[in-house]
Design a protein around this motif. Sequence first.
Motif, short mmCIF file in Angstrom:
data_model
loop_
_atom_site.label_atom_id
_atom_site.label_comp_id
_atom_site.label_asym_id
_atom_site.label_seq_id
_atom_site.Cartn_x
_atom_site.Cartn_y
_atom_site.Cartn_z
N TYR A 325 0.82 -1.21 0.00
CA TYR A 325 0.00 0.00 0.00
C TYR A 325 0.86 1.27 0.00
O TYR A 325 0.59 2.22 -0.74
CB TYR A 325 -0.92 0.00 1.23
CG TYR A 325 -1.98 1.08 1.19
CD1 TYR A 325 -3.23 0.83 0.62
CD2 TYR A 325 -1.76 2.34 1.72
CE1 TYR A 325 -4.21 1.81 0.57
CE2 TYR A 325 -2.72 3.33 1.66
CZ TYR A 325 -3.95 3.05 1.09
OH TYR A 325 -4.91 4.03 1.04
N THR A 337 -8.72 4.69 -2.56
CA THR A 337 -9.35 4.16 -1.35
C THR A 337 -10.65 4.89 -1.04
O THR A 337 -11.66 4.27 -0.67
CB THR A 337 -8.38 4.25 -0.16
OG1 THR A 337 -7.11 3.71 -0.53
CG2 THR A 337 -8.92 3.50 1.04
N GLY A 351 -4.37 -2.09 4.55
CA GLY A 351 -3.21 -1.84 3.72
C GLY A 351 -1.96 -2.48 4.29
O GLY A 351 -1.71 -2.42 5.50
N CYS A 380 -7.51 4.92 4.26
CA CYS A 380 -7.47 3.46 4.42
C CYS A 380 -7.86 3.09 5.85
O CYS A 380 -7.12 3.43 6.80
CB CYS A 380 -6.07 2.94 4.10
SG CYS A 380 -5.97 1.15 4.03
#
Length: 611
Positions: A325, A337, A351, A380
């Motif tokens: 990520y 995201t 992630g 995230c």
Amino acid sequence: MKKIIFSLITLFTLSLSAQIDRMEPPFWYEGMNKSEVQVLFYGKNIAQNSVQVSNNVVITNVTKTENPNYLFVTIDTKNIKAQDLQFTFSNGKKSFKRNFEIKKRRPNSAIRKSFDASDVMYLLMPDRFANGNPNNDSSPELQEKANRSLPGGRHGGDIQGIINNLDYIKELGATAIWSTPMCEDNDKGYSYHTYGQSDVYRIDPRYGTNEEYKKLADEMHKRGMKLIKDYVTNHWGAEHWMFKDMPTYDWFHQFPGYAQSNYRMTTQYDINGSKRDAKYCMDGWFVPSMPDLNQSNPLVLNYLIQNAIWWIEYADLDGFRVDTYSYNDKEGIAKWTKAITDEYPYFNIVGEVWMHDQAQISYWQKDSPIAKIQSYNSNCPSVMDFTLHDVFGNVFNEDRADWSNGMIKFYENFVNDFLYADSNNLLIFLENHDTGRFNHIYQNDFKKYQLGMTIMATMRGIPQLYYGSEIGMAGDKGKGDADIRQDFPGGWEGDVNNAFLASGRTAEQAKYFDFSKKVLNWRKNKEVIHTGKLTHYIPENNVYVYFRHNDKETVMVVINNATDTQNLNLIRFQENIKSFTLGNDILSGKTVDLKNELSIEGKTSMILELK
């Protein structure tokens, strides 16, 4: 004569249709928040055509690139019900059509529930788990053929093998499955891990079909389980059809051509760092066989967003784990995201942020107090707790505690939870498919496995178990990745040992499985563990004591990492023990008195439900 004319017309139509070799996404859904869908058409000189669409659907944009084999056509599907649309292509002399279906969406699809701290995630590698269909072990379309005798080769595990053993995973106490990627990977060798994908709209035929992947999700949902897709935004494989004929020069990061990532993710937010170092982290390729995607290119970003949403909708997915990520373009991955969670507000995404400092990991979690300093938000919801993994990897060999070694390492890890926006939404794990095997590190010392599993099952966060650990599987990463990704015993016809069945497990395998099953199934309905507050105490004599508590329940966890028996003066823990007088140990089944002292044997753990 009419038959001849008809045949000529048919051949003419087919030859024109053949101008379109690919159309992505292959269809879309009604009622999506992302109503504007950008359809990629690929074929020889397709961009030389004008395009129209049927049923009064509005084309909002047509994008041509320097490669005439691509045409990106954006249509607005807002208020368009499920139906077949037709795209008509014309170059002034000839025309042809291509159907594009708008499908009906599942009821309440947008508000689907995802994985959270009430779940236990089971990580498996499909090629190494179970071979449910030997007929698809090799594919005439793909380069690498099955060779189980080769440690790094394709061994034949597949989707049907997972489906066949879902009841085993459920019995263990896991509620969700994270499978490493299953989309097509046409690399010549080492394609079994499938991180070098060559077609992201197609399940690798050696695993099965798109329909079988959908069936896997259906079978899991029947059992109350959740399917988490391993999504790769950072790179594709060098065999990807789009890498072989790039839509734009900057679809992939070019230097020109290949340049290696420096892997220094700290450059993403280093206020003293050079721009060059940051570029080589984000834009450099992970390995030469994995060209790096350029998420700052709007066409690339939109392609990845649509592909992710398409898979969620098509396969009815319950979450994503996103590979590498923090190697992505940081602004691009934040937009990706957010686009997913805007479409699905309760969808969880974890992630992979493989760093060794809590502040640096926190930076990548949604609403991070650290990233806020730089006005950045990754969006995230979850990240992987690699600092906790670091502790798991050595602490149980530290029999004698000192200022910085022994159980104090766990304490110091959780001291830093204030750095996270949501510590309950961290993925916690003893190991995964990239790390050393826990049981190898500790030489299959069952007592140390019990200590590790006890902490993972009772600590804040979402526990993730790596396939086979629950039966004592080991593997030496020093020998290469294939050794930590061995075949699950019993997954192949002819395997002497079938650990999927209680009757097939060795005594040693049963010992590991029975303990894992006990703690994970106990955890399932324990809200106090899922969301309760954590209160812990500074370890003494290598003994770590912590409590999980809410208004309804209190659980006391005691971990003795010393080799000898320790006696604990319980007055020290009175603020959490309060008026409780007894503790029911769910591991031993015994009831202990909480009035004075608590005695615990060396290398032993207790999970006490206070009464």
